[in-house]
Design a protein around this motif. Sequence first.
Motif, PDB file in Angstrom:
ATOM      1  N   PRO A  22       0.800  -1.237   0.000  1.00 36.39           N
ATOM      2  CA  PRO A  22       0.000   0.000   0.000  1.00 36.39           C
ATOM      3  C   PRO A  22       0.830   1.284   0.000  1.00 36.39           C
ATOM      4  O   PRO A  22       0.359   2.323  -0.466  1.00 36.39           O
ATOM      5  N   LEU A  23       2.045   1.215   0.496  1.00 39.79           N
ATOM      6  CA  LEU A  23       2.924   2.388   0.436  1.00 39.79           C
ATOM      7  C   LEU A  23       3.226   2.758  -1.013  1.00 39.79           C
ATOM      8  O   LEU A  23       3.298   3.938  -1.367  1.00 39.79           O
ATOM      9  N   LYS A  24       3.386   1.742  -1.851  1.00 42.28           N
ATOM     10  CA  LYS A  24       3.617   1.986  -3.276  1.00 42.28           C
ATOM     11  C   LYS A  24       2.394   2.635  -3.903  1.00 42.28           C
ATOM     12  O   LYS A  24       2.500   3.591  -4.698  1.00 42.28           O
ATOM     13  N   THR A  25       1.209   2.151  -3.555  1.00 39.59           N
ATOM     14  CA  THR A  25      -0.029   2.714  -4.101  1.00 39.59           C
ATOM     15  C   THR A  25      -0.166   4.185  -3.733  1.00 39.59           C
ATOM     16  O   THR A  25      -0.537   5.021  -4.556  1.00 39.59           O
ATOM     17  N   ALA A  26       0.158   4.513  -2.477  1.00 35.42           N
ATOM     18  CA  ALA A  26       0.074   5.904  -2.024  1.00 35.42           C
ATOM     19  C   ALA A  26       1.100   6.777  -2.740  1.00 35.42           C
ATOM     20  O   ALA A  26       0.792   7.905  -3.161  1.00 35.42           O
ATOM     21  N   ALA A  27       2.309   6.282  -2.874  1.00 35.00           N
ATOM     22  CA  ALA A  27       3.351   7.068  -3.544  1.00 35.00           C
ATOM     23  C   ALA A  27       2.994   7.307  -5.006  1.00 35.00           C
ATOM     24  O   ALA A  27       3.221   8.398  -5.546  1.00 35.00           O
ATOM     25  N   GLU A  28       2.437   6.308  -5.654  1.00 31.54           N
ATOM     26  CA  GLU A  28       2.035   6.439  -7.052  1.00 31.54           C
ATOM     27  C   GLU A  28       0.892   7.448  -7.188  1.00 31.54           C
ATOM     28  O   GLU A  28       0.888   8.291  -8.110  1.00 31.54           O
ATOM     29  N   ALA A  29      -0.081   7.390  -6.272  1.00 29.95           N
ATOM     30  CA  ALA A  29      -1.191   8.352  -6.299  1.00 29.95           C
ATOM     31  C   ALA A  29      -0.677   9.769  -6.093  1.00 29.95           C
ATOM     32  O   ALA A  29      -1.097  10.707  -6.778  1.00 29.95           O
ATOM     33  N   ARG A  30       0.239   9.943  -5.135  1.00 29.23           N
ATOM     34  CA  ARG A  30       0.818  11.268  -4.899  1.00 29.23           C
ATOM     35  C   ARG A  30       1.536  11.777  -6.137  1.00 29.23           C
ATOM     36  O   ARG A  30       1.372  12.931  -6.558  1.00 29.23           O
ATOM     37  N   SER A  31       2.313  10.912  -6.764  1.00 34.26           N
ATOM     38  CA  SER A  31       3.069  11.304  -7.948  1.00 34.26           C
ATOM     39  C   SER A  31       2.141  11.745  -9.081  1.00 34.26           C
ATOM     40  O   SER A  31       2.383  12.760  -9.747  1.00 34.26           O
ATOM     41  N   ARG A  32       1.061  10.998  -9.296  1.00 32.96           N
ATOM     42  CA  ARG A  32       0.142  11.320 -10.399  1.00 32.96           C
ATOM     43  C   ARG A  32      -0.639  12.607 -10.135  1.00 32.96           C
ATOM     44  O   ARG A  32      -0.810  13.432 -11.042  1.00 32.96           O
ATOM     45  N   VAL A  33      -1.087  12.785  -8.899  1.00 35.98           N
ATOM     46  CA  VAL A  33      -1.829  14.003  -8.603  1.00 35.98           C
ATOM     47  C   VAL A  33      -0.913  15.223  -8.644  1.00 35.98           C
ATOM     48  O   VAL A  33      -1.299  16.292  -9.132  1.00 35.98           O
ATOM     49  N   ASP A  34       0.298  15.087  -8.161  1.00 31.87           N
ATOM     50  CA  ASP A  34       1.244  16.204  -8.254  1.00 31.87           C
ATOM     51  C   ASP A  34       1.515  16.555  -9.715  1.00 31.87           C
ATOM     52  O   ASP A  34       1.682  17.729 -10.065  1.00 31.87           O
ATOM     53  N   TRP A  35       1.563  15.547 -10.580  1.00 28.05           N
ATOM     54  CA  TRP A  35       1.736  15.782 -12.021  1.00 28.05           C
ATOM     55  C   TRP A  35       0.529  16.550 -12.554  1.00 28.05           C
ATOM     56  O   TRP A  35       0.689  17.547 -13.282  1.00 28.05           O
ATOM     57  N   LEU A  36      -0.675  16.099 -12.214  1.00 28.68           N
ATOM     58  CA  LEU A  36      -1.890  16.766 -12.705  1.00 28.68           C
ATOM     59  C   LEU A  36      -1.940  18.230 -12.271  1.00 28.68           C
ATOM     60  O   LEU A  36      -2.239  19.127 -13.074  1.00 28.68           O
ATOM     61  N   ILE A  37      -1.649  18.479 -11.010  1.00 23.39           N
ATOM     62  CA  ILE A  37      -1.701  19.847 -10.496  1.00 23.39           C
ATOM     63  C   ILE A  37      -0.579  20.687 -11.081  1.00 23.39           C
ATOM     64  O   ILE A  37      -0.793  21.803 -11.570  1.00 23.39           O
ATOM     65  N   GLY A  38       0.638  20.158 -11.046  1.00 24.82           N
ATOM     66  CA  GLY A  38       1.782  20.923 -11.535  1.00 24.82           C
ATOM     67  C   GLY A  38       1.701  21.235 -13.014  1.00 24.82           C
ATOM     68  O   GLY A  38       1.856  22.390 -13.438  1.00 24.82           O
ATOM     69  N   MET A  39       1.448  20.220 -13.830  1.00 24.05           N
ATOM     70  CA  MET A  39       1.420  20.418 -15.282  1.00 24.05           C
ATOM     71  C   MET A  39       0.270  21.331 -15.703  1.00 24.05           C
ATOM     72  O   MET A  39       0.450  22.267 -16.481  1.00 24.05           O
TER      73      MET A  39
END
Length: 691
Positions: free
Chosen positions: A153-170
């Motif tokens: 589940p730590l991987k799932t959380a890190a992946e979700a954080r990475s994708r949302v940060d991409w969506l917001i940043g980009m």
Amino acid sequence: MTTLFIAEKPSMGRAIAARLKPVRNAPGFIECAGGKIVTWCVGHVFENAAPDDYDEELKKWSFDALPIVPKSWKLLPKDSAKAQIRVIKDLLAKATNVVHAGDADQEGELLVYEPLEQLKYKGPVQRLWLSAMDDASIDKALATLKPGAATYPLKTAAEARSRVDWLIGMNLTRAYTLAGRRAGGQGVLSVGRVQTPTLGLVVRRDLAIENFKPRDYFEVFGTFKVGATNVRAKWLSPKEGAGIDEEGRLLDRKVADALVAKVTGRPGKVSAFESKKQSQGAPLPFSLSALQSAASAKFGMSAQKVLDTCQALYETHKLTTYPRSDCQYLPDSMHAEAPTVLRAIAKSYPALAALAGRASASKKSGAFNDKKVSAHHAIIPTLSGGDTSRLSKDEQQIYDLICRHYVAQFFPDFDYLQNSVEFETMGEKFAATGRQVLKPGWKEVFGASADEEDDDQDKQAIPTCSKGDSAPCVKAEVAAKQTKPPARFTEGTLIKAMANIQAFVTDPAIKKLLKESAGIGTEATRASILETLKNRKFLETKGKQLISTPAARALIAALPAVLTQPDLTAIFEQRLEEIRQGASSDEFLTKQVAFVTKLVGDAKGSSVSVVAAPQYKCPICDKALRRIPKSPGGFFWGCSGYRETGCKGSASDKNGKPDFGSGGAKPSYPAKGSSSSSSPKPAHRPAFKKK
């Protein structure tokens, strides 16, 4: 049967291999006895694709293309890691099972699963959970491998954080940059989920300081003779009265002077006395945030420098445990290791050998508490110690702090008498407090620095007395004071604010929800966020202070509050914690896409006027020039201080720059022929450059 260990980085891989009886070194991996092979990543070997990797048309920034939401997320191999990816791929083809040996956090979890999933490994996975890199800790972790599912589940959380940060940043960086350009701005207006509210904290603090209007007030002190001892006590102002404000401060100097005249030389008495024996336990060991805050205050060390130093102590010198911890507590089971750790400190670090030798390993402080331990425990010295003679000055200072906070857990409590006395004379009341040390206890470990935060008045000796005892006022005096603005942030206090973000949230429901949260950002990312804000010229350092630049203030003023306040991203961290505990990330991602879509729509209808670097200076007052639209078309450059000071410095516009040939403005970058380039350089790298 081949077991493949995949570490996060080469140094970690070599440390693990050294405990598995290595038999052959090869490019990118080490063969060990018993069919074990150790290889490694080199940080993240894959990265999120850029927008134009999904669609070439997205190289051009336009509102029509926003929001950008990948239907299927792509990871691309980093150019610098392609050779190591080939090594991992070949080894996976022969492996019967894998031991995941990434760092013991969510980013480390994702980092190793990225090549496993991209290279389509389908076999079993176990998890090596390392809290320290010394031999004893590695052996212990090798003997207690976890099932891969326990930490996935730590991987799932890190992946979700990475994708949302991409969506917001980009999306939001493009949206607000385009809105800024429409208003004549230049450069990239970088927006980030954690970076922007962190910047908002600094901007709002700076504005509060600069708009603060100091207020004079006065304190009256009387010196009372108790037996043979003089005690200095502070006047207790009434809740209401002449010259008293709503906070009980005395604002009228005449009232203060009259009070001094009234009580000086007059008889008085003790109206109340209390003496309590108090005990204070040792300060807790460090989390990374707590250590960054302490090192900033004590040594002026930047947050990034503290993290880098901790990483070296952990990875290179093997003297301390895992550095990116958000916890200041230790498992109950680690109390049994105290004699070994104390011996390791005494052997490795002569400066603390005597104190470590006097420590009582049987004492169990409040730091040992299973209920308060998260995925990690506090940062402490390792079981086997190491060579401290090779430490740099920074490493020595940080290691010393970590060791002292551990050794202090095994010293007695600090015991003292807290004496409180109240005097009365001429109908006026005065009060004082003082400490009488009974047993220094753990304060011996810290020496003189242990008392740095004590109030001066608390240090005075207050003799034992009784109500009704004579206590004449031998003198009185007025101390002129001024109300003070809040202090500017330092890297240490800003890191602390990020970790305790509930203090900056006004909504009671959210504040309550966040009381036990980990704040905004993570222990691993906060330092890099501050470095990013400095590199993008949004924050400047002045001594220990962090100060927001004009561009930062204009950006925060232009963005919607939901992006600049901590509420949203703090709630975001709560949702990530739920995912770390096993919740699905699908609903979370869907909601974030809707949120980004709305904000992009808002940006399309907004006009963002931000002074973006490079700045050109006004020839009259030296403030920055802004590029301003004019009617019926085109632009001109005007002083950014016009509204504040009325300055009329200006210049015409030529190809998006002030026309220096007109004799108007002057550039803030070096002139031609200097050691720097004569062309203005943008403060921001292109945010979406194709990898």
